[in-house]
Design a protein around this motif. Structure first.
Motif, PDB file in Angstrom:
ATOM      1  N   GLN A  42      98.058 -36.320 -19.764  1.00 15.76           N
ATOM      2  CA  GLN A  42      98.201 -37.335 -18.722  1.00 15.76           C
ATOM      3  C   GLN A  42      98.511 -36.636 -17.400  1.00 15.76           C
ATOM      4  O   GLN A  42      99.415 -35.794 -17.341  1.00 15.76           O
ATOM      5  CB  GLN A  42      99.311 -38.322 -19.083  1.00 15.76           C
ATOM      6  N   LEU A  99      98.847 -36.683 -12.891  1.00 15.27           N
ATOM      7  CA  LEU A  99      99.113 -37.454 -11.681  1.00 15.27           C
ATOM      8  C   LEU A  99      97.790 -37.804 -11.001  1.00 15.27           C
ATOM      9  O   LEU A  99      96.934 -36.931 -10.817  1.00 15.27           O
ATOM     10  CB  LEU A  99      99.976 -36.638 -10.710  1.00 15.27           C
ATOM     11  N   ASP A 100      97.623 -39.056 -10.612  1.00 16.99           N
ATOM     12  CA  ASP A 100      96.423 -39.446  -9.880  1.00 16.99           C
ATOM     13  C   ASP A 100      96.330 -38.660  -8.577  1.00 16.99           C
ATOM     14  O   ASP A 100      97.349 -38.380  -7.921  1.00 16.99           O
ATOM     15  CB  ASP A 100      96.441 -40.939  -9.576  1.00 16.99           C
ATOM     16  N   ARG A 158     104.522 -45.745 -10.324  1.00 17.78           N
ATOM     17  CA  ARG A 158     103.443 -44.819 -10.712  1.00 17.78           C
ATOM     18  C   ARG A 158     103.941 -43.418 -11.062  1.00 17.78           C
ATOM     19  O   ARG A 158     103.190 -42.622 -11.627  1.00 17.78           O
ATOM     20  CB  ARG A 158     102.431 -44.707  -9.582  1.00 17.78           C
ATOM     21  N   VAL A 159     105.195 -43.122 -10.718  1.00 18.35           N
ATOM     22  CA  VAL A 159     105.739 -41.770 -10.902  1.00 18.35           C
ATOM     23  C   VAL A 159     107.125 -41.871 -11.528  1.00 18.35           C
ATOM     24  O   VAL A 159     107.920 -42.733 -11.157  1.00 18.35           O
ATOM     25  CB  VAL A 159     105.841 -41.028  -9.549  1.00 18.35           C
ATOM     26  N   PRO A 189     103.581 -38.249 -14.078  1.00 19.24           N
ATOM     27  CA  PRO A 189     102.988 -39.587 -14.173  1.00 19.24           C
ATOM     28  C   PRO A 189     103.936 -40.571 -14.853  1.00 19.24           C
ATOM     29  O   PRO A 189     104.708 -40.206 -15.737  1.00 19.24           O
ATOM     30  CB  PRO A 189     101.731 -39.357 -15.021  1.00 19.24           C
TER      31      PRO A 189
END
Length: 267
Positions: free
Chosen positions: A85, A87-88, A175-176, A190
């Motif tokens: 997974q 981080l965007d 989101r974080v 993430p």
């Protein structure tokens, strides 16, 4: 079969970042004689765990890695990545500017190096000492990052990191996830990534009951796995609130605490 989940820094290794002979022997014995499968669960990147895989013979005995605080899960016998997974991409500049606004520094990683904009940073040097990875100095962090990252690490004085942690949770908490792995390191990963979630997923894949999960750790990025495990063991060098949440407390990492736990605290 039992799963033995181990934090690394402040737990398996001592203050000199070494696995002592008593700890190594106890962990080899646990795998060979007690049917325990070791899971190294660490904030470290994958490459900074490879030498421990060799020292502890984890490939031989079917161990697992959970680097990046559980952002990845790796089966060592096959080399297969079971889960990852990241981080965007759009989060990276947001985190970068927030970190800079709090007067601390940002690090991240490739498979082989630590990334930083600063060639001489005392906190980055601590991460170099811990991981054994070289530093790659970037002229422009944001321009150089062209793909999603498994995590960012904010490094600096504790008071600034505490303020940054609160700001990240307030502004990007949907989101974080943010948590300190030491007084000078703030992990930014993430949402939903932590050692507990990764261990719960791994236990389900392996068909191991959580009552047969043992976790040993020393800091705040270990909280979720300590809460999850049927038997949780805090190191003697852990903060008092970490010790209070654990089933048992062993000696410090400079007193071979992992070996003591395996030999004297576990049946």
């Amino acid at each position: 079969m039992k799963l033995l989940a181990l934090d690394i820094d402040g737990t398996v290794v001592n203050s000199q970042h070494q696995v002592t002979e008593p700890v190594r022997n106890a962990l080899i014995h646990a795998q060979r004689e007690r049917d325990m499968r070791i899971v190294l669960a660490s904030g470290r990147p994958t490459s900074a765990l490879r030498h421990l895989v060799e020292i502890l013979e984890l490939k031989t005995y079917g161990g697992y890695l959970l680097p990046y605080n559980g952002g990845k899960a790796i089966e060592l016998s096959s080399g297969k990545v079971l889960h990852a997974q990241l981080l965007d991409q759009d989060l990276i500049p947001q985190l970068y500017h927030l970190i800079k606004a709090h007067g601390v520094s940002i690090l991240s990683y490739t498979d082989e190096a630590i990334l930083s904009e600063e060639a001489d940073n005392v906190y980055a040097q601590k991460e170099i000492d811990i991981t054994g990875m070289p530093l790659c100095v970037l002229d422009d962090f944001l321009a150089s990052i062209q793909e999603p990252l498994p995590k960012c690490l904010a490094v600096g004085p504790t008071d600034r990191l505490v303020a940054l942690e609160a700001a990240v949770k307030a502004q990007l908490g949907h989101r974080v996830d943010a948590f300190r792995s030491s007084d000078i390191f703030l992990e930014l990963v993430p949402k939903g990534v932590n050692k507990g979630v990764a261990l719960e997923r791994l236990s389900a894949v392996l068909g191991v009951s959580l009552s047969d999960l043992i976790a040993i750790g020393d800091n705040y990025n270990d909280v979720e796995m300590l809460r999850l495990a049927g038997t949780s063991i805090a190191m003697g060098n852990a903060p008092e609130d970490i010790q209070r949440m654990a089933t048992l407390v062993t000696k410090t990492n400079n007193e071979d605490g992992v070996a003591y736990a395996l030999e004297h605290l576990l049946p």
